[in-house]
Design a protein around this motif. Structure first.
Motif, PDB file in Angstrom:
ATOM      1  N   ASP A  62       0.828  -1.208   0.000  1.00  0.00           N
ATOM      2  CA  ASP A  62       0.000   0.000   0.000  1.00  0.00           C
ATOM      3  C   ASP A  62       0.859   1.253   0.000  1.00  0.00           C
ATOM      4  OD1 ASP A  62      -2.719  -1.159   0.225  1.00  0.00           O
ATOM      5  OD2 ASP A  62      -1.896  -1.990   2.076  1.00  0.00           O
ATOM      6  N   ILE A  63       2.026   1.168   0.648  1.00  0.00           N
ATOM      7  CA  ILE A  63       2.927   2.314   0.707  1.00  0.00           C
ATOM      8  C   ILE A  63       4.343   1.811   1.002  1.00  0.00           C
ATOM      9  CG2 ILE A  63       2.555   2.731   3.178  1.00  0.00           C
ATOM     10  CD1 ILE A  63       2.672   5.773   2.503  1.00  0.00           C
ATOM     11  N   THR A  64       5.321   2.501   0.462  1.00  0.00           N
ATOM     12  CA  THR A  64       6.729   2.220   0.734  1.00  0.00           C
ATOM     13  C   THR A  64       7.317   3.374   1.533  1.00  0.00           C
ATOM     14  OG1 THR A  64       6.990   0.927  -1.298  1.00  0.00           O
ATOM     15  CG2 THR A  64       9.003   1.798  -0.299  1.00  0.00           C
ATOM     16  N   VAL A  65       8.095   3.042   2.541  1.00  0.00           N
ATOM     17  CA  VAL A  65       8.786   4.052   3.345  1.00  0.00           C
ATOM     18  C   VAL A  65      10.280   3.848   3.143  1.00  0.00           C
ATOM     19  CG1 VAL A  65       9.124   5.055   5.636  1.00  0.00           C
ATOM     20  CG2 VAL A  65       6.929   3.989   5.055  1.00  0.00           C
ATOM     21  N   LEU A  66      10.924   4.814   2.510  1.00  0.00           N
ATOM     22  CA  LEU A  66      12.355   4.729   2.214  1.00  0.00           C
ATOM     23  C   LEU A  66      13.118   5.589   3.214  1.00  0.00           C
ATOM     24  CD1 LEU A  66      14.852   4.017   0.574  1.00  0.00           C
ATOM     25  CD2 LEU A  66      14.163   5.713  -1.138  1.00  0.00           C
ATOM     26  N   THR A  67      13.927   4.939   4.038  1.00  0.00           N
ATOM     27  CA  THR A  67      14.733   5.643   5.043  1.00  0.00           C
ATOM     28  C   THR A  67      16.207   5.385   4.758  1.00  0.00           C
ATOM     29  OG1 THR A  67      14.490   3.734   6.531  1.00  0.00           O
ATOM     30  CG2 THR A  67      12.948   5.548   6.827  1.00  0.00           C
ATOM     31  N   ARG A  99       2.779   4.695  -7.480  1.00  0.00           N
ATOM     32  CA  ARG A  99       2.910   4.119  -6.140  1.00  0.00           C
ATOM     33  C   ARG A  99       2.927   5.232  -5.100  1.00  0.00           C
ATOM     34  NH1 ARG A  99       4.731  -1.297  -5.947  1.00  0.00           N
ATOM     35  NH2 ARG A  99       4.601  -2.193  -8.053  1.00  0.00           N
ATOM     36  N   SER A 100       2.715   4.841  -3.845  1.00  0.00           N
ATOM     37  CA  SER A 100       2.792   5.773  -2.719  1.00  0.00           C
ATOM     38  C   SER A 100       4.122   5.581  -2.004  1.00  0.00           C
ATOM     39  CB  SER A 100       1.641   5.540  -1.741  1.00  0.00           C
ATOM     40  OG  SER A 100       0.406   5.889  -2.327  1.00  0.00           O
ATOM     41  N   LEU A 101       4.805   6.695  -1.730  1.00  0.00           N
ATOM     42  CA  LEU A 101       6.131   6.642  -1.121  1.00  0.00           C
ATOM     43  C   LEU A 101       6.288   7.740  -0.084  1.00  0.00           C
ATOM     44  CD1 LEU A 101       9.148   5.597  -1.151  1.00  0.00           C
ATOM     45  CD2 LEU A 101       9.580   7.412  -2.823  1.00  0.00           C
ATOM     46  N   LEU A 102       6.801   7.365   1.086  1.00  0.00           N
ATOM     47  CA  LEU A 102       7.316   8.323   2.062  1.00  0.00           C
ATOM     48  C   LEU A 102       8.828   8.236   2.015  1.00  0.00           C
ATOM     49  CD1 LEU A 102       5.092   7.829   5.264  1.00  0.00           C
ATOM     50  CD2 LEU A 102       4.925   9.612   3.518  1.00  0.00           C
ATOM     51  N   TYR A 103       9.471   9.376   1.831  1.00  0.00           N
ATOM     52  CA  TYR A 103      10.928   9.413   1.673  1.00  0.00           C
ATOM     53  C   TYR A 103      11.530  10.296   2.758  1.00  0.00           C
ATOM     54  CZ  TYR A 103      15.488  10.609  -0.352  1.00  0.00           C
ATOM     55  OH  TYR A 103      16.823  10.828  -0.551  1.00  0.00           O
ATOM     56  N   VAL A 104      12.445   9.743   3.522  1.00  0.00           N
ATOM     57  CA  VAL A 104      13.073  10.484   4.615  1.00  0.00           C
ATOM     58  C   VAL A 104      14.314  11.203   4.097  1.00  0.00           C
ATOM     59  CG1 VAL A 104      14.280  10.277   6.815  1.00  0.00           C
ATOM     60  CG2 VAL A 104      12.163   9.005   6.424  1.00  0.00           C
ATOM     61  N   ASP A 147       2.962   9.172  -5.979  1.00  0.00           N
ATOM     62  CA  ASP A 147       2.444   9.902  -4.823  1.00  0.00           C
ATOM     63  C   ASP A 147       3.537   9.944  -3.765  1.00  0.00           C
ATOM     64  OD1 ASP A 147       0.957  11.025  -2.791  1.00  0.00           O
ATOM     65  OD2 ASP A 147      -0.062   9.154  -2.270  1.00  0.00           O
ATOM     66  N   VAL A 148       4.350  10.989  -3.822  1.00  0.00           N
ATOM     67  CA  VAL A 148       5.545  11.081  -2.985  1.00  0.00           C
ATOM     68  C   VAL A 148       5.365  12.166  -1.929  1.00  0.00           C
ATOM     69  CG1 VAL A 148       8.010  11.628  -2.952  1.00  0.00           C
ATOM     70  CG2 VAL A 148       7.051  10.285  -4.839  1.00  0.00           C
ATOM     71  N   SER A 149       5.736  11.841  -0.706  1.00  0.00           N
ATOM     72  CA  SER A 149       5.872  12.845   0.351  1.00  0.00           C
ATOM     73  C   SER A 149       7.274  12.751   0.917  1.00  0.00           C
ATOM     74  CB  SER A 149       4.848  12.621   1.468  1.00  0.00           C
ATOM     75  OG  SER A 149       3.553  12.993   1.051  1.00  0.00           O
ATOM     76  N   ILE A 150       7.967  13.879   0.901  1.00  0.00           N
ATOM     77  CA  ILE A 150       9.333  13.958   1.421  1.00  0.00           C
ATOM     78  C   ILE A 150       9.291  14.540   2.823  1.00  0.00           C
ATOM     79  CG2 ILE A 150      11.562  15.112   1.123  1.00  0.00           C
ATOM     80  CD1 ILE A 150      10.976  15.038  -1.932  1.00  0.00           C
ATOM     81  N   VAL A 151       9.938  13.862   3.758  1.00  0.00           N
ATOM     82  CA  VAL A 151       9.990  14.315   5.148  1.00  0.00           C
ATOM     83  C   VAL A 151      11.426  14.721   5.466  1.00  0.00           C
ATOM     84  CG1 VAL A 151       9.490  13.776   7.549  1.00  0.00           C
ATOM     85  CG2 VAL A 151       8.142  12.708   5.726  1.00  0.00           C
TER      86      VAL A 151
END
Length: 285
Positions: A62-67, A99-104, A147-151
């Motif tokens: 559902d979502i990938t979190v790249l740290t 795809r949905s991605l959270l990127y640190v 669908d990218v969100s950068i933190v």
């Protein structure tokens, strides 16, 4: 939810355990899966290996979190640690649906602002090679169809041993001049905010994730010395680093409530949980 935790180090592992607690389905993807917490499902994957990352196109999430975590402090280490996994992931997803991605990422992308305020609307202006790599990796993601969100996390603290607490305990604090602003966010808030974003129905492209209280570093260390019972600490010259004040506008708009809104709350909890504080009245030697 099925959540891929790519480059699953300390933050990813803590996030994965939180997801498990609420019966989601996290999967840690890291070079050494045995280093992940034993309860966390894990698979071996080197995110610098394009062929290995390509396999993610066939594993649902559902979502990938790249740290990402660089193996060193030079430009090449940052290219391998930040830019390479971004390139590989975008290549793996090129022929499929968005795809949905959270990127640190890091507030290093702002460079040195000489104490000025920065937020999500501030143009990036990296002042060194590693910072430029961070900017390039972010730009690749923002230009993609996903669908990218950068933190952009500021200075993460909350783990022990702590370099700053150990140094102050030994009797050293930085000098008050020149003024260097310190921006921090507690590790538990990093995990909490990522979890909050996973659950969010609408996410903004960029978040500057920092606490509510940018503070001159000298004031932070002077307060810590007092709390630890270190008297007459020896002033030292702080190493040259970028100075800026981080405004967490998007974090607040998202509805997330900080567990530790300033350094006092976060460090008080750390000091209380350990024996690092010296007896009251003890002079630094």
């Amino acid at each position: 939810m099925q959540v891929h935790l790519l480059g699953c180090g300390d933050l990813g592992s803590a996030l994965g355990l939180k997801l498990l607690q609420r019966r989601d389905e996290p999967l840690a993807l890291r070079r050494t899966p045995s280093a992940a917490p034993s309860k966390l499902p894990a698979k071996a994957l080197d995110y610098t290996d394009a062929d290995a990352v390509a396999a993610l196109a066939y594993i649902p999430a559902d979502i990938t979190v790249l740290t990402p975590t660089p193996a060193g402090r030079d430009v090449e280490a940052y290219r391998q640690g930040y830019l390479k996994p971004v390139e590989n992931l975008l290549a793996a997803w090129a022929s499929g649906p968005p795809r949905s991605l959270l990127y640190v990422s890091s507030t290093r992308v702002y460079g040195d602002r000489r104490g000025d305020w920065v937020d999500e609307a501030t143009p990036v202006a990296a002042s060194d090679g590693p910072g430029e790599v961070l900017v390039e990796a972010e730009q690749r993601l923002l230009e993609s169809a996903h669908d990218v969100s950068i933190v952009r996390f500021s200075g993460i603290y909350g783990r022990l041993p702590s370099h700053i607490l150990t140094r102050i305990q030994s009797g050293e604090i930085v000098r008050p001049e020149p003024v260097h602003y310190s921006n921090r966010i507690h590790r538990d808030d990093c995990v909490g905010f990522l979890l909050h974003l996973i659950d969010s129905q609408q996410r903004e492209p960029i978040y500057l994730a920092s606490d509510d209280a940018p503070t001159p570093l000298y004031e932070v260390e002077q307060w810590l010395a007092e709390q630890m019972g270190v008297t007459r600490p020896k002033p030292i010259i702080a190493p040259p680093t970028a100075s800026r004040r981080c405004r967490n506008s998007s974090l607040k708009r998202s509805g997330y409530s900080l567990l530790y809104p300033d350094f006092r709350a976060g460090y008080s909890a750390m000091i209380a949980s350990t024996s690092i504080a010296a007896p009251r009245g003890k002079a630094a030697t």
